[in-house]
Design a protein around this motif. Structure first.
Motif, short mmCIF file in Angstrom:
data_model
loop_
_atom_site.label_atom_id
_atom_site.label_comp_id
_atom_site.label_asym_id
_atom_site.label_seq_id
_atom_site.Cartn_x
_atom_site.Cartn_y
_atom_site.Cartn_z
N LEU A 319 77.43 73.38 71.39
CA LEU A 319 76.40 72.10 71.92
C LEU A 319 75.09 72.58 71.46
CD1 LEU A 319 75.85 69.21 73.03
CD2 LEU A 319 75.48 70.71 75.34
N THR A 320 74.48 73.64 71.86
CA THR A 320 73.36 74.35 71.29
C THR A 320 73.15 74.28 69.91
OG1 THR A 320 73.04 75.50 73.66
CG2 THR A 320 71.43 75.91 71.76
N VAL A 321 74.19 74.99 69.23
CA VAL A 321 73.89 75.01 67.92
C VAL A 321 74.00 73.62 67.00
CG1 VAL A 321 75.08 75.79 65.76
CG2 VAL A 321 75.19 77.37 67.70
N ALA A 322 74.81 72.62 67.62
CA ALA A 322 74.84 71.39 67.01
C ALA A 322 73.45 70.77 67.13
CB ALA A 322 75.83 70.81 67.57
N ILE A 323 72.86 70.91 68.36
CA ILE A 323 71.51 70.39 68.38
C ILE A 323 70.41 71.00 67.46
CG2 ILE A 323 69.48 70.13 70.10
CD1 ILE A 323 71.36 69.81 72.27
N ILE A 324 70.61 72.28 67.35
CA ILE A 324 69.55 72.96 66.41
C ILE A 324 69.62 72.33 65.06
CG2 ILE A 324 68.85 75.10 65.44
CD1 ILE A 324 69.47 76.34 68.33
N ILE A 325 71.13 72.09 64.82
CA ILE A 325 71.45 71.74 63.29
C ILE A 325 71.07 70.47 62.99
CG2 ILE A 325 73.04 71.20 61.54
CD1 ILE A 325 74.61 73.70 62.68
N GLY A 326 71.41 69.42 64.02
CA GLY A 326 70.73 68.33 63.81
C GLY A 326 69.31 67.91 63.90
N SER A 327 68.58 68.76 64.70
CA SER A 327 67.17 68.65 64.55
C SER A 327 66.56 69.17 63.28
CB SER A 327 66.60 69.29 65.88
OG SER A 327 65.33 68.79 65.99
N THR A 328 66.85 70.47 63.13
CA THR A 328 66.11 71.14 62.04
C THR A 328 66.61 71.03 60.63
OG1 THR A 328 67.33 73.31 62.26
CG2 THR A 328 65.53 72.95 63.78
N GLN A 329 67.88 70.82 60.40
CA GLN A 329 68.33 70.80 59.18
C GLN A 329 68.88 69.30 58.53
OE1 GLN A 329 68.68 73.40 57.26
NE2 GLN A 329 67.87 74.39 59.12
N ILE A 330 68.71 68.38 59.51
CA ILE A 330 68.98 66.84 59.39
C ILE A 330 67.68 66.21 59.60
CG2 ILE A 330 70.48 64.89 59.78
CD1 ILE A 330 72.61 66.79 60.74
N SER A 331 67.25 66.10 60.86
CA SER A 331 66.13 65.24 61.23
C SER A 331 65.00 65.52 60.30
CB SER A 331 66.01 65.19 62.70
OG SER A 331 66.80 64.39 63.45
N ALA A 332 64.67 67.10 60.42
CA ALA A 332 63.42 67.33 59.91
C ALA A 332 63.28 67.30 58.37
CB ALA A 332 63.22 69.02 60.26
N ARG A 333 64.48 67.16 57.71
CA ARG A 333 64.41 66.82 56.15
C ARG A 333 64.51 65.67 56.06
NH1 ARG A 333 66.34 71.59 53.43
NH2 ARG A 333 67.22 73.38 54.74
N LEU A 334 64.76 64.71 56.78
CA LEU A 334 64.86 63.28 56.53
C LEU A 334 63.63 62.59 57.04
CD1 LEU A 334 68.71 62.38 57.05
CD2 LEU A 334 67.55 62.81 54.81
N MET A 335 62.93 63.23 58.10
CA MET A 335 62.05 62.51 58.75
C MET A 335 60.83 61.91 57.71
SD MET A 335 61.12 61.48 61.75
CE MET A 335 59.84 60.93 62.72
N SER A 336 60.54 62.82 56.81
CA SER A 336 59.48 62.24 55.87
C SER A 336 59.88 61.22 55.04
CB SER A 336 58.86 63.55 54.95
OG SER A 336 59.87 64.10 54.34
N ARG A 337 61.19 60.68 55.06
CA ARG A 337 61.87 59.84 53.81
C ARG A 337 62.22 58.61 54.48
NH1 ARG A 337 63.69 65.04 52.49
NH2 ARG A 337 62.99 65.58 50.66
N VAL A 338 62.54 58.55 55.84
CA VAL A 338 63.30 57.69 56.49
C VAL A 338 62.51 57.18 57.64
CG1 VAL A 338 65.55 57.99 55.50
CG2 VAL A 338 64.71 58.70 57.85
N ALA A 339 62.62 55.97 58.09
CA ALA A 339 61.94 55.48 59.46
C ALA A 339 62.63 56.07 60.62
CB ALA A 339 62.07 53.90 59.61
N PRO A 340 61.94 56.42 61.86
CA PRO A 340 62.50 57.21 62.63
C PRO A 340 63.86 56.72 63.36
CG PRO A 340 60.08 57.09 63.01
CD PRO A 340 60.36 56.23 62.01
N ARG A 341 63.86 55.20 63.19
CA ARG A 341 64.86 54.38 63.78
C ARG A 341 66.28 54.83 63.15
NH1 ARG A 341 61.41 50.84 61.79
NH2 ARG A 341 62.12 49.24 60.12
N VAL A 342 66.08 55.06 61.88
CA VAL A 342 67.26 55.31 60.99
C VAL A 342 67.84 56.70 61.56
CG1 VAL A 342 67.88 55.78 58.82
CG2 VAL A 342 66.18 54.04 59.08
N LEU A 343 67.25 57.49 62.21
CA LEU A 343 67.78 58.73 62.69
C LEU A 343 68.04 58.37 64.16
CD1 LEU A 343 65.21 61.34 61.36
CD2 LEU A 343 67.43 60.75 60.52
N MET A 344 67.27 57.62 64.87
CA MET A 344 67.60 57.52 66.32
C MET A 344 68.86 56.67 66.64
SD MET A 344 63.58 57.00 67.15
CE MET A 344 63.63 56.37 68.97
#
Length: 503
Positions: A319-344
């Motif tokens: 669970l911890t590893v999945a949270i880290i991957i979702g946050s640093t490898q997916i959200s962090a890479r997409l945050m500058s390209r898509v609207a926040p609600r597209v991730l939330m």
């Protein structure tokens, strides 16, 4: 004057390794605060036996911390704005270390409860100053995305890390080390903060909104205390109802007072801004479900499946590893390209789906085939959600309001966790009792029916948690169509010109 500003702006946008080392210090302090809400959970049976704590009083080891933390966060955020973030950060670290040492050396239940409450007080200073330091340090959109990805991963996974560390310390050392471990962490963070972190000075001439602090903190404490007492007393108990009514009344008066105060504790424009309001609501709902899950899965793995403390802690590692991957490898890479609600929105739907899978668990469920997939789905979902929530809620805030805005994010998280634990635990307990009463036909099957009833209570509560997660997704989706409407950051925000070096 213009030359100075230009130089400062260039220095701020240039690569600065000190900022990233500063992020390590901020993240270390945040991790300590977040994991301390859960690190003692696995150690609780040992502490209870060692100090002779009754079953009715053992909840205060957890509740004393969450009450002080959730109830005083707004005050802590405003103090950070008035006194200075770095100074408040260091004071919070030192106080947290002292309180942890007192708790580890506790000779009785009262001393332990008091130390946990004191930890919560200093955590209420530490958490908002950490987030506001992060907000004013990283203003470039690309750097901000990376920094908040790391911060969001720690905020989301810190509770699960607490279970792992708590299991290791309890099994191989002693339950007291679940508190002592904060001392060396705090010492390292204090030294790092003094060397690496910078901040504009506070505003010593400004006045603190004392009536607002009493009304706001009192209302939050009453509500959180009411939810904590609802589990042992019942929802219709006069004390519980009085606490809820008193808390709502105090918060209503608090909102009115904020429109009249010359220097309000919580400027209402912060929560009136629809993007922040949507983020605060999404965070509170998401954490209600997540904290309830941690509680049930800990007891399920140890009591039903017979896991040791260490094995229970390690079971949360995916669970911890999945949270880290979702946050640093997916959200962090997409945050500058898509609207926040597209991730939330997908994040909350994914987490809710993981909850639904857990509702199928039985007394004989397999961890690998039935529990693990659900934890991975939940982790990825929460990782997708936390980073855009933190980044969006604190974006574009005036420097003088950074601390109180950060405190509001943390308050929604902490109060949501307290409410979720009490609410879902009451549902689970009631459902278990009803199941056992209906299925217990004789003493021969007593143990089996008790185990089945316990798991039945967990699954009913997890259904509720899944529904709350889905509601959070709707907030981030349907409601966010009207609230979280901000798009991806395309350029540095206006506050980029006022980081710590300006002062």
């Amino acid at each position: 004057m213009s030359v100075t500003r230009t130089g400062e702006s260039s220095a701020d946008t240039a690569p600065d390794l000190r900022r990233w080392w500063g992020l390590v210090i901020i993240a270390l302090a945040q991790l300590m605060v977040v994991l301390d809400a859960t690190i003692v959970n696995i150690a609780l049976p040992s502490a209870q036996a060692d100090l002779g704590i009754s079953d009715g009083d053992r909840q205060w080891v957890i509740t004393a911390y969450t009450l002080a933390f959730g109830g005083l966060l707004l005050l802590g955020g405003r103090i950070a704005d008035l006194v200075g973030r770095k100074r408040t950060f260091v004071i919070g670290l030192i106080g947290f270390a002292v309180a942890s040492a007192l708790g580890g050396a506790a000779t009785g239940s009262g001393m332990l409860f008091g130390a946990r409450a004191l930890q919560g007080v200093f955590a209420a200073l530490l958490a908002p100053s950490a987030l506001s330091l992060l907000t004013t340090t990283f203003t470039d959109p690309k750097e901000r995305g990376k920094a908040f990805g790391i911060y969001g991963a720690l905020a989301g996974s810190g509770a699960a890390i607490g279970f792992i560390v708590g299991g290791l310390l309890t099994e191989y050392l002693d339950w007291r080390w679940c508190l002592y471990v904060n001392v060396p962490i705090a010492v390292i963070a204090v030294l790092g903060a003094l060397v690496l972190l910078h901040d504009r000075p506070g505003h010593p001439g400004a006045r603190l909104d004392v009536p607002g602090a009493l009304l706001g903190c009192g209302g939050l404490v009453a509500i959180v205390y009411g939810f904590s007492e609802a589990e042992p007393r019942g929802w219709t108990d006069p004390l519980v109802l009085a606490l809820f009514a008193g808390g709502i009344l105090l918060l209503t008066v608090f909102v009115w007072w904020q429109t009249k105060a010359r220097v309000p504790l919580l400027p209402l424009h912060i929560i009136k801004e629809r993007n922040r309001a949507g983020c605060f609501l999404t965070m509170g709902l998401a954490v209600i479900g997540m904290f309830g899950l941690f509680l049930f899965m800990t007891y399920y793995l140890q009591v039903i499946l017979g896991y040791s403390p260490v094995r229970t802690g390690l079971a949360f590692l995916p669970l911890t590893v999945a949270i880290i991957i979702g946050s640093t490898q997916i959200s962090a890479r997409l945050m500058s390209r898509v609207a926040p609600r597209v991730l939330m929105v997908p994040g909350m739907l994914l987490a809710s789906g993981g909850m639904v899978i857990l509702t199928r668990m039985t007394v004989h469920s397999s961890y690998t085939s039935e529990i693990l997939p659900a934890l991975l789905m939940m982790g990825l979902g929460m990782g997708l959600t936390f980073m855009p929530v933190f980044a969006t809620a604190t974006a574009g805030v005036a420097p003088q309001d950074a601390g109180v805005t950060s405190a509001t994010v943390n308050t929604s998280q902490q109060v949501g966790g307290s409410i979720g634990t009490a609410l879902l635990n009451t549902i689970a307990t009631t459902s278990s009792a009803a199941y056992i009463s209906a299925h217990l036909t004789g003493p021969a099957r007593k143990a089996q029916v008790a185990a089945e009833g316990t798991v039945h209570g967990y699954t009913v509560a997890i259904w509720w948690a899944a529904g709350i997660m889905l509601l959070a997704g709707l907030v981030a989706g349907l409601v966010a169509g009207l609230m979280v409407t901000t798009g991806p950051p395309r350029h540095a925000p206006a506050q980029a010109a006022v980081p710590e070096s300006v002062g």
